[in-house]
Write an enzyme that holds these catalytic residues in place. Structure first.
Site, PDB file in Angstrom:
ATOM      1  N   HIS A  65     -39.281 -14.605   5.222  1.00 51.17           N
ATOM      2  CA  HIS A  65     -37.639 -13.737   5.002  1.00 51.17           C
ATOM      3  C   HIS A  65     -37.333 -14.134   6.052  1.00 51.17           C
ATOM      4  O   HIS A  65     -37.553 -14.445   7.128  1.00 51.17           O
ATOM      5  CB  HIS A  65     -38.235 -11.941   5.499  1.00 51.17           C
ATOM      6  CG  HIS A  65     -37.658 -11.503   5.871  1.00 51.17           C
ATOM      7  ND1 HIS A  65     -35.907 -11.244   4.987  1.00 51.17           N
ATOM      8  CD2 HIS A  65     -36.171 -11.042   7.046  1.00 51.17           C
ATOM      9  CE1 HIS A  65     -35.411 -10.357   5.465  1.00 51.17           C
ATOM     10  NE2 HIS A  65     -35.143 -11.115   6.551  1.00 51.17           N
TER      11      HIS A  65
ATOM     12  N   SER B 277     -23.227 -11.152   5.543  1.00 54.48           N
ATOM     13  CA  SER B 277     -24.876 -11.109   5.475  1.00 54.48           C
ATOM     14  C   SER B 277     -25.475 -11.729   4.499  1.00 54.48           C
ATOM     15  O   SER B 277     -24.874 -11.723   3.295  1.00 54.48           O
ATOM     16  CB  SER B 277     -25.037  -9.374   4.511  1.00 54.48           C
ATOM     17  OG  SER B 277     -26.570  -9.555   4.561  1.00 54.48           O
TER      18      SER B 277
ATOM     19  N   ASN C  79     -36.268 -13.987   0.905  1.00 52.12           N
ATOM     20  CA  ASN C  79     -37.441 -13.619   0.586  1.00 52.12           C
ATOM     21  C   ASN C  79     -38.236 -14.770  -0.472  1.00 52.12           C
ATOM     22  O   ASN C  79     -38.109 -14.717  -1.455  1.00 52.12           O
ATOM     23  CB  ASN C  79     -38.101 -12.493   0.326  1.00 52.12           C
ATOM     24  CG  ASN C  79     -36.866 -11.022   0.730  1.00 52.12           C
ATOM     25  OD1 ASN C  79     -37.788 -11.229   2.463  1.00 52.12           O
ATOM     26  ND2 ASN C  79     -36.777 -10.426   0.502  1.00 52.12           N
TER      27      ASN C  79
ATOM     28  N   SER D 262     -32.872 -13.851   7.370  1.00 53.82           N
ATOM     29  CA  SER D 262     -31.284 -13.696   7.019  1.00 53.82           C
ATOM     30  C   SER D 262     -30.869 -13.446   8.170  1.00 53.82           C
ATOM     31  O   SER D 262     -31.355 -14.268  10.023  1.00 53.82           O
ATOM     32  CB  SER D 262     -31.537 -12.224   6.442  1.00 53.82           C
ATOM     33  OG  SER D 262     -32.916 -11.378   8.134  1.00 53.82           O
TER      34      SER D 262
ATOM     35  N   SER E  85     -13.776 -15.807  21.855  1.00 55.55           N
ATOM     36  CA  SER E  85     -14.755 -15.344  22.620  1.00 55.55           C
ATOM     37  C   SER E  85     -15.539 -15.406  23.170  1.00 55.55           C
ATOM     38  O   SER E  85     -17.078 -15.215  23.751  1.00 55.55           O
ATOM     39  CB  SER E  85     -14.728 -13.682  23.153  1.00 55.55           C
ATOM     40  OG  SER E  85     -13.356 -13.030  22.708  1.00 55.55           O
TER      41      SER E  85
ATOM     42  N   GLY F 193     -29.326 -11.175   9.138  1.00 52.32           N
ATOM     43  CA  GLY F 193     -29.044  -9.864  10.272  1.00 52.32           C
ATOM     44  C   GLY F 193     -27.471  -9.066  10.429  1.00 52.32           C
ATOM     45  O   GLY F 193     -27.223  -8.933  11.091  1.00 52.32           O
ATOM     46  N   ARG F 194     -26.127  -9.525   9.334  1.00 53.19           N
ATOM     47  CA  ARG F 194     -24.731  -9.533   9.987  1.00 53.19           C
ATOM     48  C   ARG F 194     -24.776  -8.619   8.397  1.00 53.19           C
ATOM     49  O   ARG F 194     -25.434  -8.506   7.471  1.00 53.19           O
ATOM     50  CB  ARG F 194     -24.086 -11.032   9.453  1.00 53.19           C
ATOM     51  CG  ARG F 194     -24.702 -11.850  10.767  1.00 53.19           C
ATOM     52  CD  ARG F 194     -23.344 -12.871   9.972  1.00 53.19           C
ATOM     53  NE  ARG F 194     -22.618 -13.039  11.545  1.00 53.19           N
ATOM     54  CZ  ARG F 194     -21.683 -14.164  11.478  1.00 53.19           C
ATOM     55  NH1 ARG F 194     -21.788 -15.349  11.076  1.00 53.19           N
ATOM     56  NH2 ARG F 194     -20.609 -13.653  12.041  1.00 53.19           N
TER      57      ARG F 194
END
Length: 301
Positions: free
Chosen positions: A171, A181, A185, A173, A135, A175-176
Site C-alpha cells: 500500500h 490525496s 494498492n 499513499s 512557511s 495521507g492527504r
C-alpha cells in the site's frame, strides 16, 4: 500545524529505527560501501537467520539536503477531476528529501519450512525547507507499508544466481485530503539475483482496483514493474532504479533514478542522486521532471 505534525512523525520513525536496531551492526555497515548479500539481507539459510521481530533495514536510508527540480509540480492534477488542484501552489525548485526504510520478520520457516513472512515500511519526505513563502512546509510525504512472503531459491540465470522469490501486498499513499490525496494498492512479485559485486531485483506488480480512484492512469505513468540494479566496489556504489509501464504506446513514460554512493571519511558517505521521468512522489505520478540531489547516505544497498 500540519508541517509540525509531519516533521514529528518523521523524527519519531527515525529515532525508533536507530534505537531498535542493533547499534554495532549499524556502525559496521556504515564504515564501507558494499552490497550485502541477498542471503544476509533476507536471512535465507541457517547461518544468516536472526529470528523474528528484529528490526533491520530494507531499502536505502538517506538525507538529501539539496534537491533541484527542473519542473516543480505546482498544480497537481488527476484524470479524476475531484482530485485536481484549481489554484497553483508556489513551490520552489529546491527542497530537501529524506528516505527511511526498515523491515522485520514476523514468521519464520512457514509453508513446509521454506517461507518467511516479513513486514516492511518505507517513508519518503519532500520538504520545502528553503521556501519561506509557504512557511517551509512539507510538500509531500509518502507512506509505504508492505507485507512480504519470501522464499529462498538457488538457480543460475544468465550468469546471475537467483536467491529469493516472493510476493508482497503493498500500500502506498500520501495521507492527504481531497484534492491532494493519492493512493494505490498492489500485489508485487519479486526475484532477487546476485553475482560478485552485482545485485539485481526485478519487481513486476498488479494494481488492485479502487472504488474511488484518485489516480486512474497511475500504471500508465509510473509503470507496472521496477528493476533495481546495484554495483559496489571499494568505496563506491552505483545503483539504478527504473520503472516502466511495459506497454508499447507508453514506453516513453516510467522513470529512471541513478544513485552514486561514495565514502568520504570515517562513517560519512555522500550520495549524488539523478532522476528523470514520472512519479518521484505519489502526487507527481503523472508529472514529468528531472531532479538532481546531493546528500548523505546512512544505509545503501
Amino acid at each position: 500545524m500540519r508541517t509540525y505534525r509531519s516533521g514529528v512523525l518523521l523524527l519519531l520513525f527515525l529515532v525508533g529505527w536507530i534505537l531498535s536496531a542493533p547499534a554495532q551492526s549499524i556502525i559496521e555497515e556504515s564504515k564501507a560501501v558494499y552490497i550485502k548479500s541477498i542471503s544476509e539481507r533476507w536471512e535465507l539459510d541457517s547461518a544468516t537467520r536472526q529470528g523474528v521481530f528484529r528490526l533491520t533495514y530494507y531499502k536505502p536510508f538517506y538525507v538529501t539536503a539539496g534537491r533541484w527540480s527542473s519542473n516543480p509540480n505546482e498544480q497537481p492534477r488527476s484524470e479524476n477531476p475531484n482530485y485536481s488542484v484549481s489554484d497553483p501552489i508556489a513551490y520552489n525548485n529546491y527542497e530537501a528529501k529524506f528516505q527511511l526504510s526498515f523491515k522485520t520478520k514476523l514468521l519464520q520457516t512457514i509453508f513446509w519450512g521454506y517461507g518467511d513472512l516479513w513486514m516492511a515500511y518505507t517513508q519518503k519526505a519532500h520538504w520545502q525547507i528553503y521556501n519561506t513563502n509557504i512557511s517551509r512546509a512539507f510538500r509531500e510525504l509518502n507512506y509505504e507499508p508492505e507485507l512480504i512472503l519470501n522464499f529462498p531459491i538457488n538457480i543460475e540465470i544468465l550468469g546471475f544466481r537467483a536467491r529469493t522469490l516472493g510476493v508482497a501486498f503493498n500500500h502506498q499513499s500520501n495521507g492527504r485530503e481531497v484534492p491532494l490525496s493519492r493512493s494505490w494498492n498492489r500485489i508485487i512479485f519479486h526475484m532477487g539475483l546476485e553475482r560478485e559485486h552485482w545485485m539485481l531485483v526485478v519487481r513486476p506488480w498488479i494494481r488492485l482496483p479502487d472504488e474511488d480512484d484518485e489516480n486512474p492512469l497511475i500504471t500508465d505513468y509510473i509503470g507496472r514493474g521496477e528493476l533495481t540494479l546495484a554495483y559496489s566496489t571499494g568505496k563506491h556504489q552505483l545503483y539504478l532504479l527504473a520503472t516502466s509501464p511495459l506497454r508499447w504506446e507508453t514506453l516513453d513514460r516510467g522513470s529512471t533514478q541513478l544513485n552514486w554512493v561514495f565514502h568520504i571519511e570515517g562513517n560519512i558517505k555522500g550520495q549524488l542522486q539523478l532522476s528523470t521521468g514520472y512519479g518521484e512522489t505519489m502526487i507527481d505520478y503523472n508529472h514529468r521532471q528531472t531532479t538532481i540531489g546531493l546528500g548523505v547516505s546512512f544505509v545503501d544497498w
